[in-house]
Design a protein around this motif. Structure first.
Motif, PDB file in Angstrom:
ATOM      1  N   UNK A  13       0.801  -1.208   0.000  1.00 16.78           N
ATOM      2  CA  UNK A  13       0.000   0.000   0.000  1.00 16.78           C
ATOM      3  C   UNK A  13       0.827   1.248   0.000  1.00 16.78           C
ATOM      4  N   UNK A  14       1.853   1.336  -0.882  1.00 10.86           N
ATOM      5  CA  UNK A  14       2.686   2.526  -0.919  1.00 10.86           C
ATOM      6  C   UNK A  14       3.817   2.480   0.076  1.00 10.86           C
ATOM      7  N   UNK A  15       3.934   1.422   0.857  1.00 11.41           N
ATOM      8  CA  UNK A  15       5.077   1.281   1.730  1.00 11.41           C
ATOM      9  C   UNK A  15       4.848   1.708   3.147  1.00 11.41           C
ATOM     10  N   UNK A  16       3.730   2.365   3.484  1.00  6.63           N
ATOM     11  CA  UNK A  16       3.547   2.943   4.810  1.00  6.63           C
ATOM     12  C   UNK A  16       2.388   2.322   5.591  1.00  6.63           C
ATOM     13  N   UNK A  17       1.680   1.355   5.029  1.00  6.68           N
ATOM     14  CA  UNK A  17       0.510   0.829   5.729  1.00  6.68           C
ATOM     15  C   UNK A  17       0.893   0.143   7.034  1.00  6.68           C
ATOM     16  N   UNK A  18       2.032  -0.547   7.058  1.00  4.65           N
ATOM     17  CA  UNK A  18       2.488  -1.207   8.280  1.00  4.65           C
ATOM     18  C   UNK A  18       3.310  -0.263   9.143  1.00  4.65           C
ATOM     19  N   UNK A  19       4.068   0.619   8.508  1.00  6.90           N
ATOM     20  CA  UNK A  19       4.983   1.494   9.241  1.00  6.90           C
ATOM     21  C   UNK A  19       4.272   2.658   9.924  1.00  6.90           C
ATOM     22  N   UNK A  37       2.355  12.705   3.791  1.00  4.28           N
ATOM     23  CA  UNK A  37       2.037  13.003   2.396  1.00  4.28           C
ATOM     24  C   UNK A  37       1.808  11.664   1.695  1.00  4.28           C
ATOM     25  N   UNK A  38       1.285  11.674   0.454  1.00  3.09           N
ATOM     26  CA  UNK A  38       0.977  10.395  -0.214  1.00  3.09           C
ATOM     27  C   UNK A  38       2.151   9.414  -0.259  1.00  3.09           C
ATOM     28  N   UNK A  39       3.361   9.891  -0.473  1.00  2.00           N
ATOM     29  CA  UNK A  39       4.498   8.969  -0.600  1.00  2.00           C
ATOM     30  C   UNK A  39       5.641   9.296   0.341  1.00  2.00           C
ATOM     31  N   UNK A  40       5.420  10.193   1.286  1.00  4.66           N
ATOM     32  CA  UNK A  40       6.491  10.574   2.209  1.00  4.66           C
ATOM     33  C   UNK A  40       5.933  10.720   3.624  1.00  4.66           C
ATOM     34  N   UNK A  41       6.820  10.594   4.591  1.00  4.59           N
ATOM     35  CA  UNK A  41       6.542  10.894   5.983  1.00  4.59           C
ATOM     36  C   UNK A  41       7.714  11.726   6.512  1.00  4.59           C
ATOM     37  N   UNK A  56      11.165  10.212   5.227  1.00 12.51           N
ATOM     38  CA  UNK A  56      10.993   8.843   4.761  1.00 12.51           C
ATOM     39  C   UNK A  56      10.205   8.873   3.460  1.00 12.51           C
ATOM     40  N   UNK A  57      10.756   8.248   2.407  1.00 13.12           N
ATOM     41  CA  UNK A  57      10.120   8.247   1.086  1.00 13.12           C
ATOM     42  C   UNK A  57       9.889   6.804   0.662  1.00 13.12           C
ATOM     43  N   UNK A  58       8.722   6.560   0.070  1.00 11.88           N
ATOM     44  CA  UNK A  58       8.359   5.218  -0.410  1.00 11.88           C
ATOM     45  C   UNK A  58       8.376   5.208  -1.935  1.00 11.88           C
ATOM     46  N   UNK A  59       9.060   4.203  -2.495  1.00  9.11           N
ATOM     47  CA  UNK A  59       9.104   4.062  -3.948  1.00  9.11           C
ATOM     48  C   UNK A  59       7.959   3.173  -4.413  1.00  9.11           C
ATOM     49  N   UNK A  60       7.822   3.032  -5.726  1.00  9.47           N
ATOM     50  CA  UNK A  60       6.707   2.261  -6.269  1.00  9.47           C
ATOM     51  C   UNK A  60       6.797   0.785  -5.912  1.00  9.47           C
ATOM     52  N   UNK A  64      11.580   1.739   1.174  1.00  2.70           N
ATOM     53  CA  UNK A  64      11.536   2.936   2.017  1.00  2.70           C
ATOM     54  C   UNK A  64      12.940   3.498   2.148  1.00  2.70           C
ATOM     55  N   UNK A  65      13.111   4.757   1.786  1.00  2.00           N
ATOM     56  CA  UNK A  65      14.406   5.430   1.950  1.00  2.00           C
ATOM     57  C   UNK A  65      14.277   6.478   3.048  1.00  2.00           C
ATOM     58  N   UNK A  66      15.316   6.583   3.859  1.00  2.00           N
ATOM     59  CA  UNK A  66      15.348   7.521   4.988  1.00  2.00           C
ATOM     60  C   UNK A  66      16.483   8.509   4.760  1.00  2.00           C
ATOM     61  N   UNK A  67      16.173   9.783   4.868  1.00  2.00           N
ATOM     62  CA  UNK A  67      17.172  10.822   4.647  1.00  2.00           C
ATOM     63  C   UNK A  67      17.108  11.831   5.792  1.00  2.00           C
ATOM     64  N   UNK A  68      18.255  12.168   6.338  1.00  2.00           N
ATOM     65  CA  UNK A  68      18.324  13.185   7.389  1.00  2.00           C
ATOM     66  C   UNK A  68      18.200  14.558   6.767  1.00  2.00           C
TER      67      UNK A  68
END
Length: 319
Positions: A13-19, A37-41, A56-60, A64-68
């Motif tokens: 579900x876009x990478x964030x449904x569990x997270x 946001x739709x694809x970021x937290x 935190x960004x979710x790809x298709x 999940x990528x995490x950037x400071x």
């Protein structure tokens, strides 16, 4: 720096449904702001006057990528805008103190205002963290009670610092002192009190003799109490001491000290008044409690490693 983790099997579900539930709990437990946001937290928080964050960004494919995020320098104008309520309270207190003590000293109201500023800012910081006025009251109350203990401890300690600053400024600037000679039945007005000297009479203690004075203390037509300052002599050592009469109140402490005898049954009397002196000690206690609350935060406790106990193997019995 960015890192990636996860996969389509673990984060659907876009990478964030569990997270998302875990991120929400983590943000509430640590006093962070979570923006979705739709694809970021985005997680943001303040520390040492700087705004810090993680994106935190979710790809298709569910990665999940995490950037400071880059740290943002403190903005004085923005800080003042956030603390407008604290500034308003401080201004009102400074004006009130100026009006009360219009004859000076002139820097004392500013020092008292500084203490009030610290107290009000500490409280307002908690309300800003909880987002009162931005979210429903029940949600803000839940955020307030869910703040980490380190945040509560910091606010309590800063509030205690402000209390102590107010006490130091008031005691140092508005302390009153008067030395005079008083005869029996003579009255004097001092620091809002009416003191009447009733004379001196001898008294005896377990190991001392003393000359004990009596002062009737009143405010207007209301009698408050009696003070009994004394000049004491210990019989064994022949040591002389002076015992002050003290009237303690939340607004200040009144001290009456009996001096040397003068002609005609009069005595030298020293009067002292220290306003708000108890705020100094109350502020220290509040700061101590703030430190205890902050150190009780489980994130700040580091357990010492335990030494492993080596198990001895039982010796076999000889065949």
């Amino acid at each position: 720096m960015a890192t990636g983790f996860g996969g389509p099997d673990g984060l659907d579900g876009g990478g964030f449904s569990i997270l998302d539930p875990k991120l929400t709990i983590f943000a509430l437990a640590n006093g962070m702001d979570l923006e979705k946001a739709p694809s970021t937290r985005k997680l943001t928080w303040f520390r040492d006057g700087l705004e810090r964050g993680l994106l935190l960004s979710a790809s298709a494919d569910g990665q999940i990528s995490v950037m400071a995020l880059a740290w943002k320098r403190g903005d004085l104008a923005a800080a003042l805008q956030r603390l407008w309520f604290a500034a308003l309270i401080t201004l009102l207190v400074v004006v009130a103190v100026f009006a009360y003590a219009y004859r000076g000293p002139w820097l004392a109201p500013l020092a008292i205002g500084l203490g009030v500023w610290v107290m009000a800012a500490a409280l307002q910081d908690l309300f800003l963290r909880a987002k009162f006025g931005e979210v429903p009251f029940a949600t803000a109350l839940a955020r307030l009670t869910g703040l980490p203990r380190s945040a509560w401890g910091t606010a309590v300690a800063h509030f205690g610092l402000g209390v102590m600053v107010v006490g130091i400024a008031a005691t140092s600037a508005y302390r009153q002192e008067k030395i005079l000679v008083m005869a029996p039945e003579q009255s004097v007005s001092f620091a809002g009190y009416e003191l009447t000297f009733k004379g001196v009479f001898p008294a005896t203690g377990p190991n001392y003799n003393e000359q004990r004075g009596r002062f009737d203390i009143s405010v207007g037509d209301t009698s408050l109490m009696q003070l009994f300052p004394a000049k004491r002599i210990y019989r064994a050592s022949r040591q002389n001491t002076t015992e002050a009469g003290i009237h303690a109140s939340p607004w200040g402490d009144l001290y009456v000290v009996l001096g040397d005898p003068k002609q005609g049954g009069a005595f030298a009397v020293s009067l002292y008044y220290n306003p708000l002196v108890r705020l100094i000690w109350i502020g220290c206690v509040i700061m101590f409690l703030g430190g205890v609350v902050s150190l009780s935060d489980r994130r700040l406790r580091v357990g010492a490693p335990r030494r492993a106990t080596r198990m001895r193997e039982p010796h076999g019995e000889p065949a």
